[in-house]
Scaffold this active site. Structure first.
Site, PDB file in Angstrom:
ATOM      1  N   LYS A  66       7.363  -7.238 -17.270  1.00 24.25           N
ATOM      2  CA  LYS A  66       7.957  -7.861 -16.087  1.00 24.25           C
ATOM      3  C   LYS A  66       7.064  -9.017 -15.656  1.00 24.25           C
ATOM      4  CE  LYS A  66       9.323  -6.634 -11.338  1.00 24.25           C
ATOM      5  NZ  LYS A  66       9.239  -5.553 -10.336  1.00 24.25           N
ATOM      6  N   GLY A 212       5.346  -2.621   1.737  1.00 27.92           N
ATOM      7  CA  GLY A 212       5.160  -4.068   1.753  1.00 27.92           C
ATOM      8  C   GLY A 212       3.822  -4.572   1.260  1.00 27.92           C
ATOM      9  N   ASP A 214       1.557  -4.949  -1.271  1.00 22.95           N
ATOM     10  CA  ASP A 214       1.423  -4.770  -2.714  1.00 22.95           C
ATOM     11  C   ASP A 214       0.478  -5.806  -3.320  1.00 22.95           C
ATOM     12  OD1 ASP A 214       2.995  -6.954  -2.263  1.00 22.95           O
ATOM     13  OD2 ASP A 214       4.548  -6.446  -3.713  1.00 22.95           O
ATOM     14  N   LYS A 218      -2.860  -8.002   1.720  1.00 21.12           N
ATOM     15  CA  LYS A 218      -1.798  -7.508   2.586  1.00 21.12           C
ATOM     16  C   LYS A 218      -2.143  -6.143   3.179  1.00 21.12           C
ATOM     17  CE  LYS A 218       1.849  -9.721  -0.184  1.00 21.12           C
ATOM     18  NZ  LYS A 218       3.127  -9.488  -0.897  1.00 21.12           N
ATOM     19  N   SER A 284       2.855   2.432  -1.479  1.00 17.83           N
ATOM     20  CA  SER A 284       3.535   1.977  -2.692  1.00 17.83           C
ATOM     21  C   SER A 284       3.116   0.555  -3.025  1.00 17.83           C
ATOM     22  CB  SER A 284       5.053   2.025  -2.491  1.00 17.83           C
ATOM     23  OG  SER A 284       5.725   1.401  -3.565  1.00 17.83           O
TER      24      SER A 284
END
Length: 312
Positions: A66, A212, A214, A218, A284
């Site tokens: 990806k 959010g 990631d 952040k 996540s």
């Protein structure tokens, strides 16, 4: 060689939110059992505008790469925040099998992971669900919760976007950010530029899926607050370097033994929630194995779709 191309609409047609959740659950289990592998995500900084990421994975006889970008300021230019491409290959011979839009895969697996974490870690009697962030991925999270039979309230700093998302999804509009942050289950899907949960803000029995943050710059939760509650993550190696966890680890507030990977909970090798009053947080960062799971779910129904063929 002609290769099928899954545009965003094709990916959404091929994979429902419920199918995505099922696929992502299986991927977490396969990864926890070391049946699927995932080399570390590579970040290519283009700060302050954004960054690029290269994410490989291997499992089930397939390999995936990806290549995706995240540029939070893009909407002001009329461009999506997230753009990219996914390559799916046959791991037995290296043959390219499909090209897929990356943003739609990202949205589906983000929604799946947020809802799966909530179903795994939240109180059985949790009744209120709020999603903070009404962008593409935020709507995907809300859509997955709705598909699982839950009523959802949405909040975004942009009131017009909140209203539009609620109308599109047949969801509710949260009365305020404070109201949304107080739900039994909260999923945060923001650019991660400011802290939503400050120290002491999470209440007993609450669950939050932090979707959010990631990247290394952040955060959606204060490091001390993440250390105060029961912390879970998608992958320790990745989250401890590029998620909310990274800030708590850097501050010396959390170590490996303090955090549980969700795959271990799903396989029964580690406990999840221990009591009704326990507060749980899932960090996540988005895994390539999740992308592989969604890509395979789409590819398995390729014959049912009217796909463009790219002649390579």
């Amino acid at each position: 060689m002609a290769v099928p191309l899954f545009r965003a609409a094709d990916v959404y047609e091929a994979v429902s939110p419920e199918r995505a959740l099922e696929a992502v659950r299986d991927a977490f289990v396969a990864y926890a059992r070391e049946e699927w592998t995932m080399p570390p995500k590579v970040y290519v900084p283009a700060y302050p505008a954004g960054d690029f990421r290269a994410m490989p994975a291997h499992g089930g006889g397939f390999a995936l790469l990806k290549w995706i970008s995240s540029f939070p300021g893009n909407p002001s230019r009329g461009l999506p925040t997230v753009m990219g491409t996914v390559l799916l290959s046959d791991a037995s011979c290296g043959r390219l099998l499909a090209l897929l839009d990356a943003a739609s895969l990202t949205a589906l697996r983000t929604g799946a992971a947020a809802a799966l974490a909530a179903e795994t870690l939240a109180r059985p009697d949790a009744s209120t669900v709020a999603v903070i962030g009404a962008g593409v991925n935020g709507k995907a999270v809300a859509r997955t919760f709705l598909a699982r039979g839950r009523r959802v309230s949405i909040f975004d700093l942009d009131a017009e976007r909140t209203q539009a998302a609620a109308e599109e999804l047949d969801a509710d509009v949260a009365a305020s950010e404070e109201d949304a942050l107080g739900a039994d289950i909260v999923a945060t899907v923001t650019p991660g530029k400011h802290v939503l949960f400050r120290e002491g803000s999470l209440r007993a029995g609450q669950h939050v899926s932090l979707m959010g943050a990631d990247g290394p710059d952040k955060c959606e939760i204060a490091a001390a607050e993440l250390a105060r509650v029961s912390a879970f993550c998608d992958d320790w190696g990745q989250a401890s370097h590029a998620g909310d966890l990274a800030h708590a680890v850097e501050a010396g507030l959390l170590a490996r033994e303090d955090v549980t990977e969700i795959g271990a909970v799903l396989t029964g090798d580690a406990p999840g929630r221990r009591s009704a009053t326990e507060t749980t947080a899932f960090d996540s960062t988005g895994l390539a194995i999740q992308d592989l799971a969604i890509a395979l779910a789409a590819y398995e129904v390729a014959h049912e779709l009217d796909l463009l063929q790219v002649d390579l």
